[in-house]
Design a protein around this motif. Structure first.
Motif, short mmCIF file in Angstrom:
data_model
loop_
_atom_site.label_atom_id
_atom_site.label_comp_id
_atom_site.label_asym_id
_atom_site.label_seq_id
_atom_site.Cartn_x
_atom_site.Cartn_y
_atom_site.Cartn_z
N ARG A 363 144.99 44.10 53.53
CA ARG A 363 145.37 44.23 52.11
C ARG A 363 146.89 44.17 51.95
N GLU A 364 147.61 44.82 52.86
CA GLU A 364 149.07 44.86 52.75
C GLU A 364 149.69 43.49 52.98
N ILE A 365 149.22 42.76 53.98
CA ILE A 365 149.82 41.45 54.23
C ILE A 365 149.47 40.47 53.11
N ARG A 366 148.30 40.60 52.53
CA ARG A 366 147.95 39.75 51.38
C ARG A 366 148.86 40.07 50.20
N ARG A 367 149.14 41.36 50.01
CA ARG A 367 150.03 41.76 48.92
C ARG A 367 151.42 41.15 49.13
N GLN A 368 151.92 41.23 50.36
CA GLN A 368 153.25 40.70 50.64
C GLN A 368 153.29 39.17 50.57
N ALA A 369 152.23 38.52 51.00
CA ALA A 369 152.23 37.06 51.10
C ALA A 369 151.90 36.38 49.79
N GLY A 370 151.09 37.01 48.96
CA GLY A 370 150.67 36.38 47.71
C GLY A 370 149.28 35.78 47.83
N PRO A 371 148.68 35.42 46.70
CA PRO A 371 147.27 34.99 46.68
C PRO A 371 147.02 33.64 47.35
N HIS A 372 148.06 32.85 47.58
CA HIS A 372 147.87 31.52 48.16
C HIS A 372 147.57 31.55 49.65
N ALA A 373 147.91 32.63 50.33
CA ALA A 373 147.95 32.64 51.79
C ALA A 373 146.55 32.80 52.39
N ARG A 374 146.18 31.84 53.22
CA ARG A 374 144.93 31.93 53.99
C ARG A 374 145.20 32.39 55.42
N ARG A 375 146.44 32.25 55.87
CA ARG A 375 146.84 32.74 57.20
C ARG A 375 148.21 33.40 57.04
N VAL A 376 148.34 34.62 57.55
CA VAL A 376 149.60 35.37 57.45
C VAL A 376 149.99 35.81 58.85
N VAL A 377 151.16 35.37 59.29
CA VAL A 377 151.58 35.59 60.67
C VAL A 377 152.53 36.78 60.77
N ASN A 378 152.31 37.58 61.81
CA ASN A 378 153.13 38.74 62.12
C ASN A 378 153.70 38.53 63.52
N LYS A 379 155.04 38.61 63.65
CA LYS A 379 155.67 38.34 64.95
C LYS A 379 156.39 39.58 65.48
N ALA A 380 155.84 40.76 65.26
CA ALA A 380 156.46 41.99 65.74
C ALA A 380 156.69 41.91 67.24
#
Length: 534
Positions: A363-380
């Motif tokens: 939910r948080e990464i979708r909030r940050q990325a916006g509704p268009h994003a089907r893939r959200v990458v995290n590079k921690a």
């Protein structure tokens, strides 16, 4: 058999943000009841403010936050208390919550201190336009203020808008120089960065040398300035000068790192995350394919991968979001090595607890990325240790393994100015070489034991053959190719990593084989064998 050393076994070694970053902390009703009297008299309110300020002055932001939270309603809207709460949250590394508290403070009263928090926190999150907007508001209230000027310039510089940053700073620099006054430290620091970006290396080095010679300068400022000097010398082609500056920088606050102990800890991690034990661990029911993770060593092209994906209309990046590492710390805090899994995870022994963490993250990464994003990458940076945990949280995830020549990684880390407390191995090249070896060992273990797909992406191939490697990366994500990925550098996005001034320009190959410039300095270091084209 139970396994000890829980903090590293779970993939973490030191403190990190927690999943509570998603929600404001809550406190018991009894605490609120005990504080009811604070709203009754100004003297009690003032006493509370003094207590919070004292905790902040004593470098105890967590205790300051506790004092500023769960207050009676009349105090919850107090502008000064909200500002102090925002300041505590900022120091705890929770910028999103700090923004919420600072905005509430400003709504209650035009509080310039809270506006400064908003600039810094938006800048930290890479929200360039929001940070600049708050600079505009501060400028209207404090015309000509030099702190506003260097914050604005720093925001612009980190966004790759170097000429705009120079235009902000130069009048202040010239004013002080013409008056024969020393340039204030905030202006000096940002001006030296701009000079490097404008390739005015000799001017930058002269300014940096003058800065580090100033009396009573904080060690961390000296460290940052020396690393900046190393960058300037490196880009100028003065590799001996770059090495000398980086060595001096890394001597400041250097922590000892034991490569043999680290290897033992990695062995413990691998043993604890064996297929047999993992089969008994909780597993999330989250079926989202949105979360994607980049794992591997720092300075291995992770930011470039992030930018390529973010340039896709169905992709996005959240930078080095540390929420999964935070959950690993929460697991470590309750882990009981004397009990078998899943009971060893205490209150997190049930599948539904892991599902909640996964869905909150999604939910948080979708909030940050916006509704268009089907893939959200995290590079921690700690993802290489967490791949097993990630696979149990997100059974449908994809992992991208960023790999680069260990010699180039070691030199880039040595020159980079990492946090010595979190990454002590970055301060010696020979330590970085051993850390690279153990990172590869962990990633090979994950490939053998996990069902989630893992794609190796070699930095050298990525920069030398983008026509093959870029589409290969996007195909792995299950997305159609889009030519905008080739023009990732045209994004106005601010990248909050050490590579911020590299990934906002067209693809280049000069960083591949960087170690050749430092062959004399690393001649005695034993590096693992590596061939990206084998």
């Amino acid at each position: 058999m139970p396994h000890r050393g829980a903090r590293f076994i779970l993939g973490v070694a030191r403190s990190a943000p927690t999943t509570r970053d998603l929600d404001p902390p809550s406190w018991s009703p009894s605490r609120v009841q005990n504080l009811e009297g604070l709203a009754q008299t100004p003297s009690k309110r003032n006493r509370l403010v003094r207590q919070i300020r004292q905790r902040l002055a004593e470098q105890e932001p967590a205790k300051a936050l506790e004092l500023a939270t769960g207050l009676p309603r009349r105090l919850e809207s107090d502008a000064e208390i909200l500002f102090l709460k925002a300041l505590a949250l900022e120091r705890l590394g929770r910028p999103a919550l700090a923004v919420a508290a600072a905005e509430a403070s400003v709504r209650a009263h035009e509080h310039t201190d809270a506006m400064f928090v908003l600039v810094r926190c938006h800048r930290r999150q890479g929200n360039t336009e929001q940070a600049l907007s708050w600079c505009d508001r501060l400028e209207r209230k404090l015309p000509g203020d030099e702190t506003v000027a260097h914050l604005r310039a720093g925001t612009l510089e980190e966004a790759g808008r170097f000429d705009e940053a120079a235009a902000v700073l130069e009048p202040y620099v010239r004013k002080h120089e013409s008056a024969g006054r020393p340039i204030p430290i905030g202006i000096r620091i940002e001006w030296s960065k701009v000079l490097v970006q404008q390739k005015r290396y000799d001017e930058a080095i002269e300014l940096i040398d003058g800065t580090v010679a100033l009396p009573d300068l904080l060690p961390e400022v000296v460290n940052q300035q020396l690393h900046l000097k190393a960058k300037a010398c490196d880009r100028k082609g003065d590799y001996a000068g770059a090495w000398e500056a980086a060595e001096k920088a890394n001597e400041i606050g250097r922590l000892e790192f034991d490569p043999d102990l680290y290897e033992e800890q990695v062995s413990a991690l691998i043993e604890n995350w064996s297929p047999e034990r993992m089969a008994t661990y909780p597993i999330s029911a989250c079926q989202s394919e949105v979360p994607v993770f980049v794992a591997g060593m720092p300075r291995s092209g992770t930011s470039l991968i992030d930018q390529i994906i973010d340039a896709h209309p169905a992709g996005a990046g959240v930078g080095e979001l540390a929420l999964i590492e935070g959950f690993a710390h929460e697991l470590a805090s309750v882990y009981d090595p004397d009990r078998d899994p899943p009971e060893c995870f205490g209150r997190f022994r049930a599948d539904h607890r892991w599902t909640k963490v996964a869905k909150d993250y999604d939910r948080e990464i979708r909030r940050q990325a916006g509704p268009h994003a089907r893939r959200v990458v995290n590079k921690a940076l700690g993802n290489n240790k967490l791949v097993g945990l990630i696979a149990r949280l997100f059974p449908k995830t994809r992992i991208i393994h960023a790999i680069r020549d260990p010699r180039d990684v070691a030199i880039s880390c040595f020159m980079g100015g990492f946090n010595n407390r979190l990454h002590p191995w970055t301060t010696r090249v020979q330590w970085a070489a051993r850390a690279w070896e153990q990172s590869m060992r962990m990633m090979e273990h994950w490939k053998r034991t996990l069902d989630v797909p893992i794609l190796d992406v070699h930095y050298e191939r990525l920069v030398r053959d983008p026509d093959t490697e870029f589409p290969r990366l996007i195909e792995f994500l299950g997305l159609p190719w889009d030519d905008r990925c080739r023009e990732f550098y045209k994004s106005r996005r601010t990248v909050r990593t050490l590579s911020y001034d590299q990934v906002n320009r067209p693809l280049y190959t000069t960083s591949a084989g960087r170690h050749k410039n430092y062959e004399a300095m690393i001649a005695g270091v034993e590096f693992p064998p590596y061939d990206p084209f084998a």
